[in-house]
Design a protein around this motif. Structure first.
Motif, PDB file in Angstrom:
ATOM      1  N   UNK A  18      44.571 -45.725  46.680  1.00  0.00           N
ATOM      2  CA  UNK A  18      44.271 -46.015  45.287  1.00  0.00           C
ATOM      3  C   UNK A  18      44.691 -47.435  44.973  1.00  0.00           C
ATOM      4  N   UNK A  19      43.850 -48.148  44.241  1.00  0.00           N
ATOM      5  CA  UNK A  19      44.140 -49.518  43.829  1.00  0.00           C
ATOM      6  C   UNK A  19      44.101 -49.569  42.303  1.00  0.00           C
ATOM      7  N   UNK A  20      45.195 -50.043  41.688  1.00  0.00           N
ATOM      8  CA  UNK A  20      45.259 -50.178  40.224  1.00  0.00           C
ATOM      9  C   UNK A  20      44.567 -51.476  39.824  1.00  0.00           C
ATOM     10  N   UNK A  21      43.584 -51.390  38.938  1.00  0.00           N
ATOM     11  CA  UNK A  21      42.802 -52.538  38.492  1.00  0.00           C
ATOM     12  C   UNK A  21      42.722 -52.540  36.969  1.00  0.00           C
ATOM     13  N   UNK A  22      42.112 -53.580  36.429  1.00  0.00           N
ATOM     14  CA  UNK A  22      41.828 -53.677  34.999  1.00  0.00           C
ATOM     15  C   UNK A  22      40.329 -53.505  34.788  1.00  0.00           C
TER      16      UNK A  22
ATOM     17  N   UNK B 217      35.541 -55.088  37.745  1.00  0.00           N
ATOM     18  CA  UNK B 217      36.962 -54.841  37.511  1.00  0.00           C
ATOM     19  C   UNK B 217      37.700 -56.111  37.888  1.00  0.00           C
ATOM     20  N   UNK B 218      38.988 -56.162  37.617  1.00  0.00           N
ATOM     21  CA  UNK B 218      39.789 -57.313  38.037  1.00  0.00           C
ATOM     22  C   UNK B 218      41.217 -56.878  38.316  1.00  0.00           C
TER      23      UNK B 218
ATOM     24  N   UNK C  36      36.549 -57.631  41.205  1.00  0.00           N
ATOM     25  CA  UNK C  36      36.132 -56.536  42.078  1.00  0.00           C
ATOM     26  C   UNK C  36      34.840 -55.949  41.532  1.00  0.00           C
ATOM     27  N   UNK C  37      33.898 -55.717  42.423  1.00  0.00           N
ATOM     28  CA  UNK C  37      32.694 -54.979  42.057  1.00  0.00           C
ATOM     29  C   UNK C  37      32.772 -53.650  42.795  1.00  0.00           C
ATOM     30  N   UNK C  38      32.737 -52.572  42.036  1.00  0.00           N
ATOM     31  CA  UNK C  38      32.938 -51.228  42.581  1.00  0.00           C
ATOM     32  C   UNK C  38      32.038 -50.294  41.775  1.00  0.00           C
TER      33      UNK C  38
END
Length: 109
Positions: free
Chosen positions: A38-42, A13-14, A6-8
């Motif tokens: 909300x999205x939980x990412x690493x 992020x991933x 993910x690019x935010x």
């Protein structure tokens, strides 16, 4: 694909163990319904830290599927040959953040 890059906000992020098409559908549904989720990412390399990203209308985000196995040099060579290298028109990119508008070459639009 069980991993998504993910690019935010200009940062990487991933998400692990998540189906790309399902995540894309959830992002599109939030935009279509005009709501934020909300999205939980690493975040981070090596030992990633959990982070929550707010996803919704007007918030740019890019989802990139990460293949289960990296491409081999032969796969990459086949891709260059089949796409003719860097020549030709740019690929058609659909954004989950923008509504679908008819293209200028669409006879119905």
């Amino acid at each position: 694909m069980k991993r998504i890059a993910i690019i935010y906000g200009g940062r990487d992020f991933s998400i692990g163990q998540q189906d790309f098409d399902r995540m894309k559908s959830e992002v599109e549904a939030a935009h279509r319904d005009g709501r934020s989720v909300w999205v939980r990412v690493n975040y981070g390399e090596g030992r990633p830290q959990p982070a929550d990203l707010l996803v919704g209308p007007g918030i740019p985000i890019a989802l990139l599927p990460i293949p289960d196995e990296p491409p081999t040099p032969a796969d990459e060579a086949d891709d260059v040959v089949s796409h003719g290298g860097d020549s030709g028109p740019a690929p058609d990119v659909h954004s989950a953040l923008e509504p679908d508008f008819p293209s200028s070459d669409d006879p119905a639009g």
